[in-house]
Structure formats: structure tokens, C-alpha cells
Design a protein around this motif. Structure first.
Motif, PDB file in Angstrom:
ATOM      1  N   TRP A  73       0.833  -1.207   0.000  1.00  0.00           N
ATOM      2  CA  TRP A  73       0.000   0.000   0.000  1.00  0.00           C
ATOM      3  C   TRP A  73       0.863   1.250   0.000  1.00  0.00           C
ATOM      4  O   TRP A  73       0.586   2.205  -0.729  1.00  0.00           O
ATOM      5  CB  TRP A  73      -0.919   0.005   1.223  1.00  0.00           C
ATOM      6  N   GLN A  74       1.912   1.256   0.813  1.00  0.00           N
ATOM      7  CA  GLN A  74       2.771   2.434   0.894  1.00  0.00           C
ATOM      8  C   GLN A  74       3.640   2.584  -0.349  1.00  0.00           C
ATOM      9  O   GLN A  74       3.787   3.687  -0.887  1.00  0.00           O
ATOM     10  CB  GLN A  74       3.656   2.349   2.142  1.00  0.00           C
ATOM     11  N   ALA A 131      -7.076   3.658  -3.013  1.00  0.00           N
ATOM     12  CA  ALA A 131      -8.455   3.290  -3.357  1.00  0.00           C
ATOM     13  C   ALA A 131      -8.770   1.917  -2.763  1.00  0.00           C
ATOM     14  O   ALA A 131      -7.904   1.046  -2.725  1.00  0.00           O
ATOM     15  CB  ALA A 131      -8.639   3.271  -4.867  1.00  0.00           C
ATOM     16  N   PRO A 132      -9.996   1.702  -2.284  1.00  0.00           N
ATOM     17  CA  PRO A 132     -10.357   0.416  -1.671  1.00  0.00           C
ATOM     18  C   PRO A 132     -10.053  -0.781  -2.567  1.00  0.00           C
ATOM     19  O   PRO A 132      -9.553  -1.810  -2.107  1.00  0.00           O
ATOM     20  CB  PRO A 132     -11.861   0.562  -1.408  1.00  0.00           C
ATOM     21  N   ALA A 133     -10.358  -0.671  -3.857  1.00  0.00           N
ATOM     22  CA  ALA A 133     -10.114  -1.785  -4.774  1.00  0.00           C
ATOM     23  C   ALA A 133      -8.621  -2.067  -4.902  1.00  0.00           C
ATOM     24  O   ALA A 133      -8.194  -3.227  -4.943  1.00  0.00           O
ATOM     25  CB  ALA A 133     -10.711  -1.470  -6.148  1.00  0.00           C
ATOM     26  N   ALA A 134      -7.814  -1.008  -4.961  1.00  0.00           N
ATOM     27  CA  ALA A 134      -6.370  -1.181  -5.076  1.00  0.00           C
ATOM     28  C   ALA A 134      -5.788  -1.770  -3.800  1.00  0.00           C
ATOM     29  O   ALA A 134      -4.897  -2.630  -3.849  1.00  0.00           O
ATOM     30  CB  ALA A 134      -5.706   0.170  -5.384  1.00  0.00           C
ATOM     31  N   MET A 135      -6.283  -1.336  -2.648  1.00  0.00           N
ATOM     32  CA  MET A 135      -5.815  -1.880  -1.376  1.00  0.00           C
ATOM     33  C   MET A 135      -6.167  -3.360  -1.257  1.00  0.00           C
ATOM     34  O   MET A 135      -5.373  -4.159  -0.765  1.00  0.00           O
ATOM     35  CB  MET A 135      -6.426  -1.090  -0.213  1.00  0.00           C
TER      36      MET A 135
END
Length: 219
Positions: A189-190, A196-200
Motif C-alpha cells: 500500500w505504501q 483506493a479500496p479496490a487497489a488496497m
């Protein structure tokens, strides 16, 4: 009459005016090798708070995705070189687990931890390129991220195997996989700026997949 250079680099003979040779980069002060010098060099390289092993581990525990970004962006003086510390960690972990019997854990092949994590570094870089594709980073930069992440896990595994080589180790071996998956997810994530929720969710899925793959290799 030719002037004699009093202060010259012992490596290339270049005239010295600074603490480092401007020609080859070697430090000007090269004292005779003694036990004191060897101990001081060990502390300087591996135990220096401002750079080296402790700094790298501290940064990876507090900034697991941003620390590799700093290294890739060129802030490299304070960090131990990735290939150097993964080699050292692998060697130390191998030496520690070989001191214990083969049945250290009836569930996992603990002796295979160093080799498994080295494989996960490569697989992690491949999966990151496929599922977390980011034009800012090439394959080798993604590889550096996984070297950093797996190095911390390898170091902690070595420490726990060394300290808890008894029944408590079985508890540790069951708890560490989900923790490592969470740690990898935060690093992704970092590193990739996954907000974005989908990317996370995608980053967490890749972290979980790598953890499962590692467990499969160890069983």
C-alpha cells in the motif's frame, strides 16, 4: 627536485587533502588491522543507528513501503545494500536453524526458511509486476521492495528460532504467517500508493497469495 607526496592514498597513490580519496574513494585513514579495529568496523557497519543494519530494520518496521521507495529514489547512504543484508541474513538464519534438530517443527520445514524466502523475493517481484503494475517502477525496483520486506521477516524468524527453539516455537510458526501477510500488504500500500479500496484489496490479495505460496514451500 620532485616533491614527495606525504599524504597519499594507500590504494592508488593519489594526493590526499580530504578524509576520502577523490580518485578511488578509499578512506584516508587505514590503520593496521587489529582486534580493536575489527570490532570498531563491525559496529560502524552493522550497528550504527544512523545507517546500516539497525537503521534499515528500524525503517522497515516503521515504514515498510516508504523505506524501499527512499532507497530507489536515491537515498541510499544510510541503508545497508539490499543484496548484502539478504545474503548476511540468509547465512545467519541457515547457521541458526542447523544448530537445532530436524524435527524443530512437525508442521514446517524450518530449515528451508532461508531458501524459501529467497524464492519468494523473485515470485513476489513477478506477481507485483503482474497485479500491482506501476509504470514508475521497473522489475528490478519491485525486486528491491521484496528484498527489503523478506529481509525483515528473515531476521525476525532467525531471532525467534534462536530464542524459542522449543514448544513455544510452534505457536510462533502459526502466528507469524498472518502477521507477515499484513506486513506485506502495508508495504505494498505504501510503496505503490494504493489508497483506493479496490487497489488496497488487490495489494492485500497479492500479500496473501505470497504468504500461502511460502507456506506451501515450507510444508
Amino acid at each position: 627536485m620532485e616533491e614527495t607526496v606525504i599524504n597519499a592514498c594507500k590504494n592508488c597513490g593519489y594526493a590526499l587533502e580530504l578524509k576520502f580519496c577523490p580518485n578511488c574513494g578509499q578512506v584516508a585513514d587505514t590503520p593496521r588491522i587489529t582486534r580493536k579495529v575489527m570490532w570498531r568496523e563491525f559496529l560502524r557497519v552493522y550497528m550504527n543507528i544512523d545507517k546500516g543494519l539497525i537503521f534499515t530494520v528500524k525503517q522497515m518496521l516503521t515504514r515498510p513501503g516508504l523505506a524501499p521507495r527512499d532507497y530507489i529514489d536515491g537515498k541510499r547512504v544510510s541503508f545497508m545494500k539490499p543484496l548484502t543484508f539478504i545474503a548476511i541474513a540468509s547465512a545467519v538464519c541457515t547457521a541458526v536453524v542447523r544448530q537445532h534438530p530436524a524435527d524443530l517443527s512437525p508442521y514446517y520445514l524450518v530449515h528451508e526458511i532461508p531458501q524459501t524466502l529467497l524464492k519468494l523475493i523473485f515470485f513476489g517481484a513477478v506477481l507485483s509486476r503482474i497485479f500491482l503494475k506501476d509504470a514508475r517502477f521497473n522489475f528490478w525496483e519491485s525486486l528491491i521492495l521484496h528484498v527489503f520486506v523478506n529481509f525483515v521477516f528473515l531476521s525476525l524468524s532467525t531471532l525467534f528460532v534462536f530464542l524459542f527453539a522449543d514448544n513455544r516455537l510452534h505457536w510462533f510458526l502459526f502466528v507469524i504467517p498472518p502477521l507477515f501477510a499484513m506486513y506485506q500488504a502495508i508495504a505494498f500500500w505504501q510503496f505503490y500508493d494504493l489508497k483506493a479500496p479496490a487497489a488496497m484489496l488487490k495489494g492485500a490479495a497479492v500479500a496473501g497469495l505470497l504468504t500461502i505460496l511460502g507456506l506451501r514451500m515450507l510444508t
